[in-house]
Design an enzyme around this catalytic site. Structure first.
Site, PDB file in Angstrom:
ATOM      1  CG  ASN A  12      -1.699   1.236   1.434  1.00 51.28           C
ATOM      2  OD1 ASN A  12      -1.768   2.073   0.530  1.00 51.28           O
ATOM      3  ND2 ASN A  12      -2.324   1.380   2.604  1.00 51.28           N
ATOM      4  CE  LYS A  14      -0.240   3.283   4.759  1.00 48.87           C
ATOM      5  NZ  LYS A  14      -0.218   3.427   6.215  1.00 48.87           N
ATOM      6  CG  HIS A 101      -5.931   2.214   5.126  1.00 52.16           C
ATOM      7  ND1 HIS A 101      -5.505   3.121   6.065  1.00 52.16           N
ATOM      8  CD2 HIS A 101      -4.929   1.320   4.975  1.00 52.16           C
ATOM      9  CE1 HIS A 101      -4.283   2.789   6.462  1.00 52.16           C
ATOM     10  NE2 HIS A 101      -3.916   1.696   5.811  1.00 52.16           N
ATOM     11  CD  GLU A 103      -2.994   5.659   6.712  1.00 53.52           C
ATOM     12  OE1 GLU A 103      -2.960   5.718   5.472  1.00 53.52           O
ATOM     13  OE2 GLU A 103      -2.086   5.121   7.389  1.00 53.52           O
ATOM     14  CD  GLU A 173      -3.817  -2.309   7.233  1.00 49.73           C
ATOM     15  OE1 GLU A 173      -2.729  -2.608   6.735  1.00 49.73           O
ATOM     16  OE2 GLU A 173      -4.375  -1.232   7.005  1.00 49.73           O
ATOM     17  N   GLY A 179       2.283   2.178  10.719  1.00 49.67           N
ATOM     18  CA  GLY A 179       3.280   3.236  10.546  1.00 49.67           C
ATOM     19  C   GLY A 179       4.007   3.607  11.836  1.00 49.67           C
ATOM     20  CB  SER A 218       4.774  -2.000  11.922  1.00 50.89           C
ATOM     21  OG  SER A 218       4.498  -0.623  12.069  1.00 50.89           O
TER      22      SER A 218
HETATM   23  P1  PGA Z   1       2.621   0.132   7.637  1.00 51.62           P
HETATM   24  O1  PGA Z   1       1.185   0.433   6.959  1.00 51.62           O
HETATM   25  O2  PGA Z   1       3.106  -1.159   7.068  1.00 51.62           O
HETATM   26  O3  PGA Z   1       3.462   1.314   7.252  1.00 51.62           O
HETATM   27  O4  PGA Z   1       2.377   0.040   9.096  1.00 51.62           O
HETATM   28  C1  PGA Z   1       0.255  -0.584   6.750  1.00 51.62           C
HETATM   29  C2  PGA Z   1      -1.012  -0.033   6.160  1.00 51.62           C
HETATM   30  O5  PGA Z   1      -1.452   1.048   6.602  1.00 51.62           O
HETATM   31  O6  PGA Z   1      -1.613  -0.623   5.237  1.00 51.62           O
END
Ligand code: PGA
Length: 255
Positions: A12, A14, A101, A103, A173, A179, A218
């Site tokens: 992803n 982003k 997601h 976010e 997640e 992140g 992560s």
């Molecule tokens: P990350 O993000 O691997 O940077 O933690 C995962 C995601 O938000 O899909």
């Protein structure tokens, strides 16, 4: 990981990238031996910003890396300024799209019902939705993890028939792990994945066996192997580490 479900390693990106950096990242991935042999162990996917779909479609043509998007409109077409319809994604060979997601849920106030409509729209264009669910730290500490993720999943299940349900992908997640460098332990993740699968099984044993449940938050080269070894973890949704060819390849290698 199960024998009946093909492991999916999904990047992803982003809101990252540029024409130049996308080309260099994809060229590095496509040249790597991990990708050349990945077909025998897993499916590899990159979910890119919508404006770069044409570029990535052309770079990934007939390769072992599938193309996906990060969001989709809940509507089919019409007066929805700024939105991207499922049929438009399909025009660029998008096979998957991330919906819900955390976010988008947090910063764009997307409700469970809206996420469900997005999943439905994706399936109408034969695009597999990757439905994200996950709890915040506050919810985990209050002992509400299962309740939160099950409510998020059920909202999507409610709008799908059994056939459609078998075609979704779920990504667990934990919001506190995204992140942040913090990751759920394999046991913590497995526990939630097993709960999610049991909820699918209440509706359809076929879907429960078929649906891949990815872990996201992560996932990195140094923890991928132990996470992917869990029986109900069928792959990863990878943010930060998918932007570095070496890290993404190492995770693919860990399958
Ligand atoms: P990350 O993000 O691997 O940077 O933690 C995962 C995601 O938000 O899909």
């Amino acid at each position: 990981m199960s024998l009946q479900r093909r492991t999916l390693i999904a990047g992803n990106w982003k809101m990252n990238g540029s024409l130049a950096s996308n080309a260099s990242l994809l060229e590095n991935l496509l040249a790597a031996p991990e990708i050349a042999v990945s077909g025998s162990t897993c499916e590899v996917l990159v979910c890119v910003p919508a404006v770069y779909l044409p570029q990535c479609e052309s770079l990934l043509k007939s390769s072992a890396i599938a193309l996906g998007a990060q969001d989709i409109s809940a509507h089919q077409s019409g007066a929805y300024t700024g939105e991207v319809a499922s049929a438009m994604l399909a025009d660029f060979s998008c096979q998957y799209v991330i919906v819900g997601h955390s976010e988008r849920r947090a910063y764009h106030h997307e409700s469970n019902e809206l996420v469900a409509q997005k999943a439905l729209q994706a399936l109408r264009s034969s695009i597999f939705p990757i439905v994200c669910v996950g709890e915040t730290l506050e919810q985990r500490e209050a002992g509400r993890t299962n309740e939160v993720v099950v409510t998020q999943l059920r909202a999507v299940m409610d709008v799908l028939d059994d056939g459609a349900l078998a075609r979704i992908v779920v990504a667990y997640e934990p919001v506190w792990a995204i992140g942040t460098g913090k990751t759920a332990t394999p046991e913590m993740a497995q526990e939630v994945h097993a709960v999610l699968r049991s909820v699918l099984a209440e509706r359809s044993g076929f879907a429960a066996n078929k649906v891949r449940i990815l872990y996201g938050g992560s996932m990195k080269p140094d923890n991928a192997k132990e996470l992917l070894a869990m029986p109900d973890i069928d792959g990863g949704l990878i943010g930060g580490a998918s932007l570095k060819a070496a890290d993404f390849l190492a995770i693919i290698g860990a399958v």
